[in-house]
Design an enzyme around this catalytic site. Structure first.
Site, PDB file in Angstrom:
ATOM      1  N   ASP A   1     -46.334  21.817   2.644  1.00 50.96           N
ATOM      2  CA  ASP A   1     -46.623  22.931   1.732  1.00 50.96           C
ATOM      3  C   ASP A   1     -46.598  24.272   2.482  1.00 50.96           C
ATOM      4  OD1 ASP A   1     -47.070  20.844   0.016  1.00 50.96           O
ATOM      5  OD2 ASP A   1     -49.096  21.425  -0.557  1.00 50.96           O
TER       6      ASP A   1
ATOM      7  N   LEU B   1     -48.550  23.302  -7.447  1.00 48.83           N
ATOM      8  CA  LEU B   1     -47.459  24.239  -7.148  1.00 48.83           C
ATOM      9  C   LEU B   1     -47.684  25.018  -5.850  1.00 48.83           C
ATOM     10  CD1 LEU B   1     -46.555  25.669 -10.670  1.00 48.83           C
ATOM     11  CD2 LEU B   1     -45.894  23.555  -9.576  1.00 48.83           C
ATOM     12  N   GLY B   2     -48.592  24.559  -5.040  1.00 51.76           N
ATOM     13  CA  GLY B   2     -48.725  25.134  -3.699  1.00 51.76           C
ATOM     14  C   GLY B   2     -49.484  26.443  -3.661  1.00 51.76           C
ATOM     15  N   SER B   3     -50.405  26.636  -4.601  1.00 55.28           N
ATOM     16  CA  SER B   3     -51.142  27.899  -4.596  1.00 55.28           C
ATOM     17  C   SER B   3     -52.024  28.024  -3.348  1.00 55.28           C
ATOM     18  CB  SER B   3     -51.919  28.027  -5.911  1.00 55.28           C
ATOM     19  OG  SER B   3     -53.266  28.201  -5.704  1.00 55.28           O
ATOM     20  N   SER B   4     -52.649  26.925  -2.903  1.00 57.39           N
ATOM     21  CA  SER B   4     -53.491  27.007  -1.689  1.00 57.39           C
ATOM     22  C   SER B   4     -52.642  27.349  -0.470  1.00 57.39           C
ATOM     23  CB  SER B   4     -54.185  25.670  -1.408  1.00 57.39           C
ATOM     24  OG  SER B   4     -54.812  25.206  -2.539  1.00 57.39           O
ATOM     25  N   ALA B   5     -51.470  26.742  -0.383  1.00 57.45           N
ATOM     26  CA  ALA B   5     -50.596  27.030   0.766  1.00 57.45           C
ATOM     27  C   ALA B   5     -50.135  28.483   0.726  1.00 57.45           C
ATOM     28  CB  ALA B   5     -49.391  26.091   0.766  1.00 57.45           C
TER      29      ALA B   5
ATOM     30  N   PRO C   1     -50.477  28.994 -10.961  1.00 57.72           N
ATOM     31  CA  PRO C   1     -51.696  28.342 -11.435  1.00 57.72           C
ATOM     32  C   PRO C   1     -52.388  27.647 -10.259  1.00 57.72           C
ATOM     33  CG  PRO C   1     -49.762  27.091 -12.144  1.00 57.72           C
ATOM     34  CD  PRO C   1     -49.254  28.341 -11.466  1.00 57.72           C
ATOM     35  N   VAL C   2     -53.718  27.622 -10.275  1.00 58.95           N
ATOM     36  CA  VAL C   2     -54.499  27.067  -9.160  1.00 58.95           C
ATOM     37  C   VAL C   2     -54.709  25.559  -9.345  1.00 58.95           C
ATOM     38  CG1 VAL C   2     -56.786  27.174  -8.037  1.00 58.95           C
ATOM     39  CG2 VAL C   2     -55.630  29.266  -8.764  1.00 58.95           C
TER      40      VAL C   2
END
Ligand code: MEV
Length: 308
Positions: free
Chosen positions: A130, A85-89, A80-81
């Protein structure tokens, strides 16, 4: 064409305090971003212009390591964005991995270094936790000095972070996503303002660092009761830093009696909480009943990887 994937992360202890040089502990999780990249006539992502705000981590990764022809990216994510949960990383790390591979210089240290620069550029302020977790996988301890399992160190101005591989036992963790999207940059900025203006808040930051060290030891010794208590304490201090949210409290309350402890994870302000438990499926049901989106996550030892 190359395809590169990278995992999301969970911060178990120490978010925000790590930006100020305190220790923090994170793990990579078995939810990944997959990035396909091939030379093309225009820079685009999933058929759209790369200039859209939602692709700024990809654009900034290109600026960091790419000097060639336009690239078309295709991105798929299980994460999920803007949910902690580190989606950008994972997007940043998988983009850098793909671009470096296209130039024949795929290398985890370069990915971690450039990934940190991208997060700094996009967010204004960040620690390398991250991007290193997504790059290396497994458990990551960020510490103020070098110790066993040192992977690399990264610095910015007067701060230096020592990133270590940190073996941890299997953990039953359930994530509860509140569904409230919160961007990391502004949250980190607000905490910085608070820290600058108050000795008490600086004390909270140091206390989070101490809790992280104790939490790491408790997890490694398998003392989950103690680890859970420390998670609760860490959460209260994060609330005192102003990064809590009522929706997080609702999900955390729903875990009572079924978990060792729970806390927000990542930047906060909404986003997600995590709970340490022996009964992940039952806990996931409670989180769903309380209006959250649960994820029973597994600890992933694998970081960035080339798929083709
Ligand atoms: C976000 O996942 C973690 C923060 O500590 C920011 C950072 O370390 O870059 C809030």
């Amino acid at each position: 064409m190359v395809e590169c994937s990278a995992p999301g992360k969970l911060i178990l202890f120490g978010e925000h305090a790590v930006v100020f040089g305190e220790p923090a502990l994170s793990i990579a999780v078995d939810l990944r971003v997959r990035m396909r990249a091939e030379r093309s006539s225009a820079f685009e992502v999933n058929g759209e212009s790369i200039n859209r705000r939602k692709y700024r981590y990809i654009k900034s990764s290109i600026e960091e390591v790419w000097r060639g022809d336009p690239i078309a990216f295709q991105v798929d994510t299980e994460l999920p964005v803007a949910a902690g949960l580190g989606s950008s990383a994972a997007v940043t790390v998988s983009t850098l991995g793909a671009l470096l591979q296209l130039q024949g210089r795929f290398n985890p240290v370069s990915i971690a270094q450039n990934g940190f620069q991208v997060e700094l550029k996009v967010q204004g302020n960040a620690s390398p936790i991250d991007t290193t977790t997504s790059t290396h996988g497994g458990g990551i301890l960020v510490d103020e000095s070098a110790g066993p399992g040192l992977l690399w160190s990264l610095s910015r101005n007067d701060k230096k972070w020592f990133l270590h591989d940190c073996p941890l036992p299997e953990l039953n963790l359930v994530v509860g996503n509140t569904g409230i999207k919160a961007e990391t940059g502004p949250l980190v900025h607000n905490v910085k303002e608070l820290v600058g203006g108050s000795r008490v808040v600086r004390g909270h930051i140091r206390e989070i660092g101490r809790i992280t060290q104790q939490g790491k030891a408790a997890l490694q010794e398998g003392d989950f009761s103690l680890a859970g208590k420390l998670m609760n304490q860490n959460h209260m201090l994060l609330n005192a830093l102003g990064v809590g949210h009522p929706s997080l409290e609702k999900l955390i309350s729903a875990c009572e009696g079924l978990s060792y402890g729970a806390k927000l994870t990542g930047a906060g302000g909404g986003g997600s909480m995590i709970a340490l438990t022996e009964e992940p499926e039952e806990l996931a049901k409670r989180i769903r009943d309380a209006g959250g989106e649960p994820y029973v996550v597994k600890y992933s030892r694998e970081g960035v990887r080339l798929e083709v």
